[in-house]
Enzyme design. Structure first.
Site, mmCIF file in Angstrom:
data_model
loop_
_atom_site.group_PDB
_atom_site.id
_atom_site.type_symbol
_atom_site.label_atom_id
_atom_site.label_comp_id
_atom_site.label_asym_id
_atom_site.label_seq_id
_atom_site.Cartn_x
_atom_site.Cartn_y
_atom_site.Cartn_z
ATOM 1 N N ASN A 9 0.859 -1.185 0.000
ATOM 2 C CA ASN A 9 0.000 0.000 0.000
ATOM 3 C C ASN A 9 0.898 1.238 0.000
ATOM 4 O OD1 ASN A 9 -1.823 2.036 0.464
ATOM 5 N ND2 ASN A 9 -2.315 1.427 2.566
ATOM 6 N N LYS A 11 0.058 4.291 -0.324
ATOM 7 C CA LYS A 11 -0.620 5.464 0.264
ATOM 8 C C LYS A 11 -0.407 6.705 -0.626
ATOM 9 C CE LYS A 11 0.048 3.378 4.742
ATOM 10 N NZ LYS A 11 -0.032 3.513 6.167
ATOM 11 N N HIS A 98 -9.482 0.596 4.871
ATOM 12 C CA HIS A 98 -8.195 0.840 5.540
ATOM 13 C C HIS A 98 -8.433 1.741 6.750
ATOM 14 C CE1 HIS A 98 -4.142 2.217 6.360
ATOM 15 N NE2 HIS A 98 -3.718 1.178 5.677
ATOM 16 N N GLU A 100 -6.966 4.194 7.874
ATOM 17 C CA GLU A 100 -6.852 5.639 7.623
ATOM 18 C C GLU A 100 -8.131 6.182 6.998
ATOM 19 O OE1 GLU A 100 -3.163 5.354 5.487
ATOM 20 O OE2 GLU A 100 -2.169 4.789 7.351
ATOM 21 N N GLU A 170 -5.262 -5.465 10.436
ATOM 22 C CA GLU A 170 -4.261 -4.429 10.654
ATOM 23 C C GLU A 170 -4.543 -3.714 11.968
ATOM 24 O OE1 GLU A 170 -2.347 -3.060 6.790
ATOM 25 O OE2 GLU A 170 -4.171 -1.924 6.976
ATOM 26 N N GLY A 176 2.285 2.060 10.629
ATOM 27 C CA GLY A 176 3.172 3.211 10.462
ATOM 28 C C GLY A 176 3.830 3.665 11.756
ATOM 29 N N SER A 216 3.487 -2.400 10.239
ATOM 30 C CA SER A 216 4.943 -2.363 10.374
ATOM 31 C C SER A 216 5.623 -3.689 10.034
ATOM 32 C CB SER A 216 5.333 -1.878 11.780
ATOM 33 O OG SER A 216 4.821 -0.579 12.000
HETATM 34 C C1 PEP Z 1 -0.707 -0.096 5.907
HETATM 35 O O1 PEP Z 1 -0.713 1.026 5.446
HETATM 36 O O2 PEP Z 1 -1.638 -0.858 5.602
HETATM 37 C C2 PEP Z 1 0.393 -0.497 6.771
HETATM 38 C C3 PEP Z 1 0.332 -1.658 7.350
HETATM 39 O O3 PEP Z 1 1.428 0.399 6.940
HETATM 40 P P1 PEP Z 1 2.855 0.091 7.640
HETATM 41 O O4 PEP Z 1 3.378 -1.192 7.041
HETATM 42 O O5 PEP Z 1 3.717 1.259 7.292
HETATM 43 O O6 PEP Z 1 2.611 -0.042 9.104
#
Ligand code: PEP
Length: 253
Positions: A9, A11, A98, A100, A170, A176, A216
């Site tokens: 992803n 973003k 997601h 976000e 997630e 992040g 992460s």
């Molecule tokens: C994500 O954006 O779905 C995500 C898991 O980000 P990150 O790997 O940076 O934590």
């Protein structure tokens, strides 16, 4: 049989040139270095979908996902993008829900259920994201939050339609932040998700559902996470922006 998937992803990052470089580097490394059966999904922002499609279209194991979709077919929704537009430029998947989008754009399970429906109607496979916040985890609500997001967003589907979904667990506190769920924490939630799917649709559908972990994921932790019995791959943010790191994550599958 369920698939193993590494999804990146991107973003709201990268220039057009950087997006093309990243996609071609990963595709080349994937072709040269990886012999397994995992599949890859790139999820660039809207303006780069066509550019990236051009680079991946000849590899049947590399797919293209949008990061969002509008729930209506078409019409006066300035700034929005429809399912039909996405399929017409080569998308096969779309991220839905997601954290976000849930957090910054107030997308709730009811809206996300509509987005899942329109995606499926047009042949797009949803990657439906669920996950608890830190407060919810600390309050002991983790399993309940995840199974509620799952059931309210997706359990209106019949078994055949549900079979086109990929689920991404997630934990919001791990996205992040550099904090990763331990393999045991992630496995506990993945198992609860699979059990909920089994209770609704039966063991075969549950066994065939791909459930990704996101939060992460890095080359250093990918292998231990992916070795858990109910973790079928990763949805990767930050580390998917570096071709070497993302390819090493794919190779951990
Ligand atoms: C994500 O954006 O779905 C995500 C898991 O980000 P990150 O790997 O940076 O934590």
């Amino acid at each position: 049989m369920r698939k193993k998937i590494a999804a990146g992803n991107w973003k709201m990052n990268l220039s057009a040139e950087e997006a093309q470089t990243l996609a071609s580097e990963v595709v080349n490394m994937f072709q040269d270095e990886y012999t397994g059966d995992a599949e890859v999904i790139f999820s660039p922002s809207y303006p780069y979908l066509s550019l990236v499609h051009h680079l991946v279209k000849d590899n049947p194991k590399v797919h293209l996902a949008a990061q969002n979709i509008h729930q209506e077919e078409k019409g006066a929704y300035t700034g929005e993008v429809s399912a039909q537009m996405l399929t017409s430029i080569g998308c096969s998947h779309v991220l839905i829900g997601h954290s976000e989008r849930r957090q910054y754009f107030a997308e709730d399970n009811q809206l996300l259920a509509k987005k899942i429906d329109i995606a499926l109607k047009h042949g797009l496979k949803p990657v439906y994201c669920i996950g608890e916040t830190l407060d919810q985890r600390e309050a002991g609500e983790t399993l309940n939050v995840n199974t509620t997001q799952l059931s309210e967003g997706a359990f209106h589907l019949d078994a055949e339609a549900f079979g086109d979904l990929v689920i991404a667990y997630e934990p919001v506190w791990a996205i992040g932040t550099g904090k990763t769920a331990s393999p045991e924490q992630a496995q506990e939630v993945h198992k609860a998700i699979r059990d909920a799917i089994a209770a609704k649709y039966g063991a075969e559908v549950a066994d065939n559902t791909t459930i990704l972990y996101g939060g992460s994921v890095k080359p250093a932790n990918a292998e231990t996470l992916f070795s858990q019995p109910d973790i079928d791959g990763g949805l990767v943010g930050g580390a998917s922006l570096k071709s070497r790191d993302f390819t090493d994550i794919i190779k951990a599958l």
